[in-house]
Design a protein around this motif. Structure first.
Motif: not given
Length: 710
Positions: A160-167
Motif C-alpha cells: 500500500l505504501g502507508v503504515p498498517v497497524v494491527g489491533v
C-alpha cells in the motif's frame, strides 16, 4: 497515553459540524471505515468517551468528536459514519464523504475488519486517492486468529505504501502502536497503493490533470478531482460547487478539457453508466490484487458463520427461531422482574413515611404535602418500581442478541415482508429499537435514506410495544389469561409474544396502507452486511445497557412522570360540585368506553397516562377506589379482585390489552416525532393512526362478543 474526555459534536458538514480545537496545533484525525468494523470501539478506547457500539451496521449516523492526548501531540478524533465507498448512496455515506473530502482532516485512520480485509481495502484505496495521510488500522485480529485467518501486515504496508497497524480495539493496550504511528512524522506514500484504471479512463484523466492542478483544485487532489468531474455524481458536484465556487464548472479551460475527455471515452464506446462501473470496479480489483499473498485462511474459515446463517436465516427455521427467542426474552423478563419489583416498591413506598415526617417538621400545609408526596413522589415511585426491573432484564438480553450479531439477521429475515409493504427493510432495525423505547426507534429512523420510507417507519413505530407498556400488558395477561398455576409465567410470556406479533402485523398492514395512499412510492433497495457472529462481552453489555439504555429511558420517564403526578393528584383532589375532576372526566368518557368494551375510568387512565404508560393501571385503581392518591396493591390477585369488582370481564381485559398496544404514543415519543419530522401534521398523524386502529379493534371485539352472547 493520557486520555481525556471531550464533548460530542453531531451533525453533517452541511448542518454546521464544527471542529473544536483546544489549541491551533491540535491535529484533526478522521476515523473512517466500513460499518461494523469496530470504529466506534477504537474511538471510545482512544478518547475515553462511551459511544454506543454494537454488532450491527448503522450505529454512527452523525459525526462525533473526542480528544486523544499522547505524550507528543494532541489530536481531535472525528468518528464519521461507516461507509463502504466514497461513491455515497445514503445520507450517512454523504456525511462521511463530505468530511473526508472537505473537512480539513490532517490524517485519516481507516479501520478495517481483519476477517474480511479485501472488502475493506476498497475504501482504503479510495481515501488514499484524496491525498490524505492514511493509516490503516486492522482491527479484530483476535477473531481472525479464531477463524484461522493470517495477515502479513508488513507486506500489506509495503504494497500500500502507508503504515498498517494491527489491533484488538477491545483491549486498549493494543492501540499504543496506532498512537505511535500517529505521532511519527508523516511520510509520502511509497508503494503501489494508487489505483490504476483502464487505459481509456487513464487517458481521460491525463487530459484533465493540467487544468485541475494548482489554484483551481483549492487543495484537493487533482487526480481525485478529475475522476469526480468525469464521473458526474450530481450530489458531489453540488458539494464541489459550494467548495470551489459556481464558476469552477463554467471555466473555459476545464469545460474544454472535459469535453475532450468525454469525446475520447465516447470514441472508446464508454458511456456514463459504463464509466461509473469501471471507476467503481477498479479499486475492488486492486484490493483483490493487494491481498494475494498477504491474507491466507484455513479451510474452515467462516464455516461456522455460514452454518449458523443457514439455520437463523433459513426459509423454514428463521421465523420459528425468532419467535422462540422473543418468547424466551419475555419469559425471562416476566419471571425475573417479579421479586425485584416488589422489593423496590416496598423500599420506595417505605420512604414516603419519612418524606411525610420531613414535611410535617417543616410545617408544610396539607395541600403541599399531598401534591408533593401523594402526587409527585408516589407516581415517581410507582414508575420506577414497575419500570426499572423489567428494563434491567430486557435491555441486557436485547443487547446481548445485538452484540452477538443476531439482530441484523432479524432485519434480513424481515426485509422481504417490508418490501412487500413497499417499505425499506431497514425499518426492521428501527422496529427492534422500538421494543426498548419508541422514541429511540423514531430517532433510529434516520438510518433510512428515503424520506418517504423514513416517514413510514416513524408513523408506524408505536405499533411495537415499548418497555413502558410491558408492565401493564404483562399484568393484565397474567391476571385474566394465564389462569394461575406453575406455568403461569410461561403462559403470560406466550400471550405477550402473541400481542407483540399482533403489533408487528399491524405495522406491516398500516405500512402497506400508507404506501398505497398518502405515502405512495416504490420501495428502495438497501445493502445490509451481516456481521460475523461474536461472543458477546457480557460484562460490558450489562454495564452499557444499564447506563446507556435502562437509566436513560428511566430518567426520561421519571422527568415526565413527576409533573404527571401533580396533574393526577389535582384531578383526584380538586372537586367541582362535590365530584372530583377525575370522576367528572371518567363519567363523560363512559359512553365511549362502553362502546369500546371498556369504561370511562379506563379511558381517563389512558389520557392521564399520556406522559408515561406505566401509570395507567394505578390511575384506574385510584379512580375505582375513589382515593386521592395512587393506591398500593400488594399482589396481582388483589388487583384482579378490585378490577372484577368494578365490572371487568375477559372482554374488558382483552380490549385493555389491545388499546394498550394500539393507542397514541407517549408524550416523549410524539415530541421526538415532531423533532424528527419538523411537522405538527405528521406528529398528529403519528398519534391518530394507532389510536384509530385501537378504537376500531376494541369496538370489533365488543361486537363479536355481544353477538356470541358474552
Amino acid at each position: 497515553m493520557g486520555l481525556t474526555n471531550a464533548s460530542v459534536g453531531a451533525g453533517a458538514m452541511d448542518a454546521g459540524f464544527e471542529i473544536r480545537r483546544q489549541n491551533p496545533n491540535e491535529r484533526i484525525v478522521a476515523l473512517a471505515g466500513n460499518p461494523n468494523v469496530g470504529k466506534s470501539t477504537v474511538f471510545n478506547a482512544l478518547t475515553g468517551m462511551k459511544q454506543h457500539t454494537g454488532n450491527w451496521p448503522g450505529k454512527t449516523v452523525c459525526n462525533a468528536q473526542g480528544r486523544c492526548q499522547t505524550p507528543q501531540n494532541s489530536y481531535v478524533l472525528v468518528d464519521i459514519p461507516g461507509t463502504y465507498s466514497l461513491a455515497a448512496h445514503s445520507a450517512e455515506e454523504e456525511v462521511a464523504r463530505a468530511f473526508l473530502c472537505f473537512g480539513g482532516a490532517d490524517a485519516a485512520v481507516v479501520v478495517c475488519d481483519a476477517t474480511c480485509l479485501e472488502r475493506n481495502l476498497n475504501l482504503v484505496l479510495q481515501i488514499m486517492e484524496l491525498g490524505l495521510r492514511v493509516i490503516v488500522c486492522v482491527n479484530l485480529l483476535d477473531e481472525a486468529r479464531r477463524k484461522r485467518i493470517r495477515i502479513d501486515l508488513e507486506k500489506l504496508s509495503e504494497r500500500l505504501g502507508v503504515p498498517v497497524v494491527g489491533v484488538v480495539a477491545r483491549h486498549r493496550r493494543t492501540l499504543r502502536a496506532l498512537t505511535d504511528v500517529l505521532d511519527a512524522p508523516a511520510e509520502p506514500p511509497r508503494g503501489n497503493g494508487c489505483v490504476r484504471y483502464p487505459d481509456e479512463v487513464e487517458r481521460a484523466i491525463d487530459l484533465l490533470l493540467p487544468v485541475l492542478s494548482g489554484e483551481r483544485a483549492c487543495g484537493l487532489n487533482p487526480r481525485w478531482l478529475a475522476l469526480r468531474v468525469l464521473e458526474g455524481d450530481e450530489a458531489l458536484h453540488g458539494e464541489l460547487r459550494e467548495r470551489l465556487g459556481a464558476e469552477f464548472f463554467a471555466d473555459a479551460a476545464i469545460a474544454s478539457a472535459l469535453q475532450a475527455a468525454r469525446e475520447l471515452l465516447r470514441c472508446a464506446d464508454i458511456d456514463d453508466e459504463r464509466l461509473r462501473d469501471m471507476i467503481a470496479s477498479a479499486p475492488v480489483a486492486a484490493a483483490e490484487t493487494l491481498c494475494r499473498g498477504v491474507v491466507s485462511a484455513g479451510k474452515s474459515a467462516g464455516k461456522t458463520d455460514r452454518r449458523l446463517d443457514r439455520i437463523l436465516t433459513g426459509r423454514v427455521t428463521a421465523y420459528p427461531i425468532m419467535l422462540l427467542l422473543l418468547a424466551g426474552v419475555f419469559w425471562l423478563t416476566i419471571v425475573g422482574a417479579n421479586y425485584p419489583s416488589e422489593l423496590l416498591s416496598r423500599l420506595l413506598f417505605g420512604l414516603q413515611t419519612k418524606l411525610t415526617a420531613l414535611l410535617c417538621a417543616l410545617g408544610a400545609p396539607d395541600w403541599l404535602h399531598g401534591a408533593l408526596v401523594h402526587g409527585v413522589y408516589r407516581v415517581l415511585a410507582w414508575v420506577v418500581s414497575v419500570m426499572l426491573p423489567p428494563m434491567a432484564i430486557f435491555f441486557p438480553l436485547f443487547t446481548l442478541l445485538e452484540d452477538a450479531g443476531y439482530l441484523p439477521r432479524v432485519a434480513f429475515n424481515l426485509d422481504c415482508p417490508f418490501r412487500r409493504c413497499r417499505a425499506c427493510g431497514k425499518q426492521a432495525l428501527t422496529m427492534c429499537m422500538g421494543f426498548g423505547c419508541n422514541a429511540a426507534g423514531v430517532v433510529g429512523c434516520r438510518i433510512i435514506d428515503s424520506p418517504r420510507e423514513r416517514l413510514l417507519a416513524v408513523l408506524t413505530n408505536s405499533f411495537v410495544p415499548c418497555n413502558g407498556r410491558f408492565p401493564t400488558l404483562i399484568a393484565v395477561i397474567t391476571m385474566f389469561f394465564a389462569l394461575g398455576g406453575q406455568h403461569a409465567s410461561a403462559v403470560a410470556a406466550l400471550g405477550l409474544t402473541v400481542v407483540v406479533l399482533l403489533g408487528v402485523g399491524m405495522t406491516f398492514a398500516v405500512t402497506r396502507l400508507l404506501s398505497a395512499s398518502v405515502l405512495r412510492g416504490v420501495p428502495s433497495s438497501f445493502v445490509l452486511e451481516l456481521p460475523p457472529y461474536r461472543p458477546p462481552q457480557v460484562g460490558r453489555v450489562i454495564v452499557r445497557s444499564v447506563f446507556d439504555r435502562t437509566l436513560f429511558v428511566l430518567g426520561r420517564a421519571a422527568a415526565v412522570a413527576a409533573p404527571a403526578g401533580l396533574v393526577i393528584w389535582l384531578a383526584a383532589n380538586v372537586a367541582v360540585g362535590g365530584r372530583s375532576l377525575l370522576e367528572i372526566g371518567a363519567s363523560a368518557l363512559d359512553p365511549i368506553g362502553r362502546l369500546m368494551g371498556l369504561d370511562g375510568v379506563i379511558l381517563m387512565a389512558f389520557i392521564l397516562g399520556f406522559p408515561a404508560n406505566e401509570i395507567v393501571v394505578p390511575i384506574m385503581v385510584m379512580a375505582y377506589l375513589s382515593q386521592g392518591t395512587l393506591a398500593e396493591v400488594d399482589s396481582l390477585t388483589q388487583l384482579r379482585a378490585i378490577l372484577v369488582d368494578h365490572g371487568w370481564t375477559w372482554v374488558t381485559a382483552l380490549n385493555t390489552v389491545l388499546f394498550m398496544l394500539m393507542h397514541w404514543p407517549c408524550s416523549t415519543t410524539l415530541l421526538t416525532v415532531h423533532r424528527e419530522t419538523g411537522s405538527w401534521r405528521w406528529t398528529a398523524l403519528a398519534a391518530a393512526i394507532p389510536t384509530v386502529c385501537g378504537v376500531s379493534a376494541c369496538v370489533l371485539v365488543r361486537l363479536v362478543a355481544a353477538l356470541c352472547g358474552v
